[in-house]
Structures are given as structure tokens and as C-alpha cells.
Design a protein around this motif. Structure first.
Motif: not given
Length: 311
Positions: A145-161, A163-165, A167-176
Motif C-alpha cells: 500500500g506504499d505506506p509511510q510507516i513500517l512495523i517489522l518483528d524479526e524480519p531477518a529470520n530465515g534470511l541468508d547473509p 538476504g540480510i544485506h 533487507m538492510r539496504t531496502l530499509l535504509r533506503d526506505y528511511a532515507d
């Protein structure tokens, strides 16, 4: 913006969340840390309108979640990646969500590409997804829905290194780009890398909060030498209490220059001496929550023998 004020949740005599207050600001990633059972998930469920608070308030953009019109267009939520219809395909889940939100199928295709699910993977039933794939699908749903706020509980569980990188990049860009992110994780290293502000919770209460620099600034000095036994004795003679670390060396509240003088006076070679603001977040986390953890790590005494370990 997320604003939590004097939030409490009781289940009979058990207090899951105890007078918690904090704010998550636009343009920042707020890391939410705490041992299992500390109250992180309960707090996030209250913010998301899934669990009623006993007292206090949790607002998103000045409104409770239930007051937000078409809330998925304002706030994206991922609390449990496994809570998805196992009999549907990933593509079906997203298209049903898009229909509910009143948005077109093009956005579904964009989100599948964004989270790295191929058309073949999107066509599989969710029961055949790995946990990492479910996390990606859940994040796609949260962003749909193209929200302005994200609430994420343990979103990196199950991701390989990788995938974690990602997700980190995606969330950093989202906040920026001005988004607000509340991120719960037990992966302390990832929080240390991505979080702008950090909340530490134990037994339902906030035990520390602030920027990473603010929290680490008060952790004293870390020192390691070629003879930690002799160094510990010299520190104690000077009235300085050494706190042994599992991998050798100590932390202490004394200033680095004081430890350096002691080492020089006793001719003990140092291999590490740094201020607390260079310490790792894990050390700070364990120190702040030492009375709220389920597991108590063994402690080394000045002769490097383990105390409190099972014989």
C-alpha cells in the motif's frame, strides 16, 4: 510517526508491558531490542491494533491503528511471516491484498520484483516456501500500500547473509526517503549497522533508549593485555573494578588513560585499549539486560576460570 505513551499490558497478575513510552520518527530506523519474553512483540501488537492495551496509548500519525482509514496504505506491518495462507500462492496472497486496498495488479508485480521473488516462486503455494521466502512475501505485503510507516518483528529470520544485506539496504533506503521504521530483532549486529535510534526492553520496561552513540558512550573502557591476571590485580589495587569478558580482557568504568597509566606502571603490555563508544552493541545489550535474561552467561574470575558453569 509512532508515539507510545505510558503503555501497559497485563494478563492477570503477569505484566507483559510495563509503562512503556517512546517515539519513532520519520526518516529514522528505530531498533527494538530485548531478550525473549521482554515485551517487544506484545508492544508491537498493541501498536498494530491486534492486542488491546490495559492502559496507555499507541498512536500512528496521531491516531490509533483502528482509527486510520484504509490503514495498510499508511502503515505496513509484518509480525509473523508464517501467518500466511499456506494453501495460496504468493502471487494470490498479494493480489487479494491489492484488491482489498483498491490498488492495481501492477503494484503486485513491482513488489514481487522488489523483494526478489521470481514469477516461478510467486506461483508456488506458501506451504512450499522457506522461512526466508515467507519473510520476503510478508515484506512485499507490508509495502504493497506504499505506506509511510513500517512495523517489522524479526524480519531477518530465515534470511541468508545476502538476504540480510538486501533487507538492510531496502530499509535504509526506505528511511532515507522519509519513512518511519520500527524494527525488532535479536540480530544485534544488524541493529548496530542499520538502526539510528535504539530501544532496549527487559521485563516489559524500557531499560535504555537513544541513539547508538548515546547508548554506547556510557559503557566505559575495554582493555585486553598479554597478562590479564596481573592487569586485573593492578586495577584492583588502584581501586578500579575489572569486569571480565568471556573472550578475555575487561570492561571498566575508568577512563582509558587511567588504565593506560596502570599498565605502563606495571609494565603489562596492552593489546587493546579503547573507549566505551567503540564497544560492541552486544556488550551493552547484555550489560543492560543482565537481570532480565533467561540465560546467564558464565563469568570468568581474575584467573580466567569459569564461575557458575555446570560441573
Amino acid at each position: 510517526m509512532i508515539t507510545v505513551e505510558n503503555l501497559s499490558k497485563r494478563y492477570g497478575d503477569y505484566v507483559a508491558v510495563d509503562d512503556v513510552s517512546f517515539a519513532c520518527k520519520p526518516g529514522l530506523v528505530t531498533g527494538f531490542l530485548g531478550p525473549n519474553g521482554a515485551g517487544k512483540s506484545t508492544t508491537m501488537r498493541i501498536i498494530a491494533g491486534l492486542t488491546p492495551a490495559t492502559s496507555g496509548t499507541a498512536h500512528i500519525g496521531g491516531l490509533s491503528y483502528r482509527e486510520i482509514p484504509n490503514p495498510a496504505t499508511q502503515v505496513g506491518i509484518l509480525l509473523d511471516a508464517s501467518a500466511q495462507h499456506a494453501g495460496r500462492t504468493g502471487d494470490e496472497i498479494l493480489r487479494l491484498s491489492a484488491m482489498t486496498l483498491g490498488i492495481g495488479g501492477k503494484r503486485v508485480d513491482e513488489m514481487l520484483e522488489l523483494v526478489g521473488l521470481t514469477p516461478e516462486e510467486a506461483g508456488r503455494r506458501v506451504r512450499n516456501y522457506s522461512l526466508g521466502m515467507r519473510q520476503r512475501l510478508g515484506l512485499a505485503n507490508a509495502l504493497l500500500g506504499d505506506p509511510q510507516i513500517l512495523i517489522l518483528d524479526e524480519p531477518a529470520n530465515g534470511l541468508d547473509p545476502a538476504g540480510i544485506h538486501w533487507m538492510r539496504t531496502l530499509l535504509r533506503d526506505y528511511a532515507d526517503r522519509g519513512g518511519t521504521v520500527l524494527l525488532s530483532s535479536h540480530l544485534l549486529h544488524e541493529i548496530e549497522i542499520i538502526a539510528d535510534e535504539i530501544l532496549v526492553i527487559g521485563h516489559g520496561r524500557i531499560v535504555a533508549q537513544g541513539t547508538k552513540a548515546e547508548l554506547l558512550a556510557g559503557t566505559g573502557t575495554r582493555v585486553r593485555s598479554l597478562d590479564d591476571v596481573a592487569l586485573a590485580q593492578a586495577m584492583q589495587r588502584a581501586g578500579i573494578q575489572p569486569n571480565p569478558l568471556p573472550d578475555g580482557g575487561f570492561t571498566t568504568d575508568a577512563a582509558p588513560e587511567d588504565i593506560g597509566r596502570i599498565a605502563a606502571a606495571t609494565a603489562i603490555p596492552l593489546v587493546e585499549l579503547r573507549a566505551g563508544d567503540g564497544a560492541q552493541l552486544e556488550e551493552m545489550f547484555l550489560e543492560l539486560t543482565q537481570n532480565t535474561q533467561r540465560e546467564v552467561p558464565p563469568v570468568r574470575n581474575s584467573t580466567n576460570t569459569l564461575q557458575g558453569a555446570h560441573s
